[in-house]
Design a protein around this motif. Structure first.
Motif, short mmCIF file in Angstrom:
data_model
loop_
_atom_site.label_atom_id
_atom_site.label_comp_id
_atom_site.label_asym_id
_atom_site.label_seq_id
_atom_site.Cartn_x
_atom_site.Cartn_y
_atom_site.Cartn_z
N ASP A 380 51.79 49.70 39.34
CA ASP A 380 51.38 48.45 38.67
C ASP A 380 50.30 47.92 39.47
N SER A 381 50.00 48.10 40.61
CA SER A 381 48.71 47.54 41.39
C SER A 381 47.49 47.90 40.81
N VAL A 382 47.67 49.41 40.66
CA VAL A 382 46.34 49.98 39.82
C VAL A 382 45.99 49.55 38.53
N LYS A 383 46.99 49.04 37.97
CA LYS A 383 46.86 48.42 36.39
C LYS A 383 46.14 47.29 36.79
N SER A 384 46.69 46.35 37.63
CA SER A 384 46.35 45.11 37.81
C SER A 384 44.84 44.92 38.50
N ALA A 385 44.55 45.99 39.13
CA ALA A 385 43.19 46.28 39.71
C ALA A 385 42.36 46.45 38.72
N VAL A 386 42.69 47.33 37.67
CA VAL A 386 41.73 47.58 36.61
C VAL A 386 41.56 46.22 35.61
N GLN A 387 42.59 45.73 35.55
CA GLN A 387 42.49 44.42 34.62
C GLN A 387 41.59 43.25 35.40
N THR A 388 41.75 43.25 36.57
CA THR A 388 40.88 42.25 37.52
C THR A 388 39.27 42.69 37.25
N ALA A 389 39.18 44.02 37.58
CA ALA A 389 37.95 44.49 37.40
C ALA A 389 37.15 44.14 36.06
N GLY A 390 38.03 44.34 34.85
CA GLY A 390 37.45 43.93 33.82
C GLY A 390 37.34 42.49 33.51
N LEU A 391 38.15 41.45 34.08
CA LEU A 391 37.50 40.17 34.18
C LEU A 391 36.41 39.79 34.77
N LEU A 392 36.24 40.68 35.85
CA LEU A 392 35.13 40.27 36.69
C LEU A 392 33.77 40.85 35.83
N ALA A 393 33.65 41.89 35.21
CA ALA A 393 32.89 42.39 34.52
C ALA A 393 32.44 41.38 33.08
N ALA A 394 33.49 40.74 32.71
CA ALA A 394 33.37 39.94 31.67
C ALA A 394 32.70 38.57 32.29
N LEU A 395 32.75 38.08 33.60
CA LEU A 395 32.32 37.09 34.32
C LEU A 395 30.73 37.35 34.51
N VAL A 396 30.53 38.58 34.57
CA VAL A 396 28.73 38.85 34.90
C VAL A 396 28.41 38.85 33.62
N LEU A 397 29.00 39.39 32.42
CA LEU A 397 28.20 39.35 31.32
C LEU A 397 28.04 37.82 30.80
N VAL A 398 29.00 37.06 31.04
CA VAL A 398 28.90 35.67 30.65
C VAL A 398 27.85 34.84 31.17
N ALA A 399 27.99 35.29 32.58
CA ALA A 399 26.48 34.78 33.48
C ALA A 399 25.20 35.35 32.91
N LEU A 400 25.28 36.50 32.66
CA LEU A 400 23.83 36.99 31.90
C LEU A 400 23.53 36.54 30.78
N PHE A 401 24.53 36.29 29.85
CA PHE A 401 24.25 35.69 28.79
C PHE A 401 23.55 34.12 28.78
N ALA A 402 24.26 33.25 29.98
CA ALA A 402 23.92 32.11 29.99
C ALA A 402 22.42 31.96 30.51
N LEU A 403 22.30 32.93 31.49
CA LEU A 403 21.04 32.91 32.14
C LEU A 403 19.76 33.35 31.07
N ARG A 404 20.17 34.43 30.48
CA ARG A 404 19.08 34.59 29.41
C ARG A 404 18.90 33.40 28.19
N SER A 405 20.15 32.76 28.05
CA SER A 405 19.77 31.41 27.17
C SER A 405 18.96 30.51 27.96
N ALA A 406 19.07 30.29 29.05
CA ALA A 406 18.37 29.15 30.05
C ALA A 406 17.13 29.56 29.96
N ARG A 407 16.91 30.77 30.06
CA ARG A 407 15.29 31.20 30.15
C ARG A 407 14.45 31.30 28.76
#
Length: 516
Positions: A380-407
């Motif tokens: 279960d901990s492995v599953k939770s770690a993968v889910q957390t990694a997915g959310l972190l990746a989503a946050l990186v993409l969100v930041a990237l889209f916001a940065l490109r929009s700002a530029r």
């Protein structure tokens, strides 16, 4: 005859027939309540349920074919709006379809009305013979003892419905469907204005729209009409939205409507009102908070002549402060406090097969358990770690889209749609209707771009994932996969015939790398 069926008018009435079949099938195969004191929405046996399900699936297939053809028919905005009314009407008076969530909404409204803490207990605390008792009995097993994950503003609306109807099942469901229809109309209002800045704009706003590069070059011409019609086709007329917002009465429709309204207001310089609208959307469901980041981009870019640090600070802080004030006010006015903050992870504890990160984490955890002898807790901990990694990746993409929009390299509306879509794809819990979160923004900015075409195929495919009763049978995934393959093949065939453009709008909208 086939040519007539593929015309705008022919597609309209073909889709209407499909929607009627879906509605008729829903009366026996829909998400019927456990108890209906009025005797309107009751089970008629297994045979009737099977016949209703087959009719509903057949109607859905006809509606999808009509929707796909309608997007290539050259329909005008006015014709598209009339078609939306035709396809919506049959679903407006049915029992709940494709989900039992509306029963949770009624029960939670009754809980607030009776003074229960909806962020500590589930609908099972209600008196079975009291207000909301029939709704509580109809809530799905996973949610009967689960605290509400929704914000106080929505609970205030649910409380008002429970008070007005006494929690009686049929009128309460229909009252919430009226709210869903109002949200649909507000979404139409917002999508039209995001796709075509001239709609409803003042003279100053029209002049400003004319200088916004790719977004404004065709304003007032046939290209603007085409973008508006195309955006409505993908973002509002979409069968996935009709079946889950109108049929299923999901409150995601209200969140989307308020969020897009906030973006419209911010884009027209009224960012304070826009941020307040997003604050209300957050008080329905929290993912709307992503819109504040892109409203911040609009605010910062509008502060021309200010030092860069001031523009960045204003964009990052000002919309959030306005929304925070609205959130605090709604939390206090509802009398539910800030308990919603601790229930935001409730849904993530339930495994859904559409979540890529949950499926990958489960497979990896179980594989390690079998091969390396891990215990169940470690898996279960492995599953939770993968889910957390997915959310972190989503946050990186969100930041990237916001940065490109700002530029200035990405339309902020398009960036918001991509950010919400990335959040859904990488979330630990995914339901078919979650794909609607970013759909309206993508449709308004670039309905016929790469993301728009991908969402057209995915939303069409995901309509099959859910049975009219709200269940997710195995064959739903098979039908969804077949629909996705068919959509992909149709897009490739169209690209070969037309070079990638469609016949719906007069001009394609290319917003992926265009500044507003």
């Amino acid at each position: 005859m086939w040519a007539r069926a593929r015309s705008a008018t022919g597609s309209r009435w073909l889709g209407f027939a499909g929607a009627v079949a879906m509605a008729a099938g829903g009366w026996t195969a829909g998400t019927l309540p456990a108890r209906d004191p009025w005797g309107l929405w009751t089970s008629h046996g297994t045979g009737a349920e099977l016949a209703g399900a087959l009719l509903a699936y057949a109607g859905l297939t006809v509606l999808l074919a009509a929707w796909w053809a309608y997007g290539r028919s050259g329909a005008t905005v006015r014709h598209t709006l009339a078609t939306l009314g035709c396809w919506t009407a049959p679903l407006a008076l049915t029992p709940p379809l494709y989900s039992a969530d509306v029963y949770s909404y009624i029960a939670q409204g009754a809980m607030v009305l009776e003074g229960h803490d909806v962020y500590e207990a589930g609908p099972s605390v209600l008196d079975p013979a009291g207000p909301g008792g029939d709704a509580a009995a109809s809530v799905g097993g996973n949610w009967r003892d689960t605290p509400a994950p929704y914000g106080p503003f929505f609970l205030l609306l649910a409380k008002a419905v429970a008070a007005a109807t006494g929690g009686t099942l049929v009128p309460a469901v229909l009252a919430l469907r009226l709210l869903a229809l109002a949200a649909l109309l507000l979404t139409v209002w917002a999508v039209r204005r995001l796709a075509n800045p001239e709609v409803g704009a003042s003279g100053d706003e029209r002049r400003e729209a004319g200088g916004r590069g790719a977004e404004g070059r065709e304003a007032g011409g046939r290209g603007a009409e085409g973008r508006e019609a195309g955006a409505l086709w993908l973002g509002v007329l979409n069968p996935l939205l009709l079946m889950h917002v109108v049929g299923g009465i999901h409150n995601d429709g209200l969140m989307i409507a308020l969020m897009l309204t906030g973006v419209v207001l911010a884009r027209r310089g009224r960012w304070v009102l826009g941020s307040a609208a997003v604050g209300l959307a957050m008080m329905v469901k929290s993912p709307a908070a992503l819109a504040l980041l892109f409203i911040g981009v609009l605010v910062g870019r509008a502060a021309i002549g200010r030092p860069t640090a001031v523009r960045v600070a204003k964009g990052l802080l000002a919309p959030g402060l306005v929304a925070a004030a609205v959130v605090a006010g709604a939390s206090l006015a509802a009398g539910t406090g800030f308990g919603w903050l601790r229930t935001q992870s409730v849904a993530g504890s339930i495994h859904t097969a559409l979540s890529v990160t949950s499926d990958l984490g489960l497979a990896l955890g179980e594989g390690l358990r079998l091969l390396a002898g891990l215990d169940a807790g470690a898996a279960d901990s492995v599953k939770s770690a993968v889910q957390t990694a997915g959310l972190l990746a989503a946050l990186v993409l969100v930041a990237l889209f916001a940065l490109r929009s700002a530029r200035g390299r990405l339309d902020p509306v398009y960036g918001l749609g991509l950010a919400l879509t990335a959040l859904v794809v990488l979330s630990p819990m995914v339901q078919p209707w979650y794909l609607l979160w970013g759909l309206g923004a993508v449709a308004a900015a670039a309905w016929d771009g790469r993301a728009g075409r991908a969402l057209a195929v995915l939303t069409a495919a995901l309509t099959y994932e859910t049975h009219p009763s709200g269940a997710t049978p195995w064959y739903g995934f098979v039908l969804a996969a077949l629909a996705a393959l068919a959509g992909w093949w149709l897009l490739r065939a169209e690209a070969g015939r037309t070079g990638g453009s469609r016949s719906f709008p007069e001009q394609r909208c290319e917003a992926e790398d265009a500044p507003i």
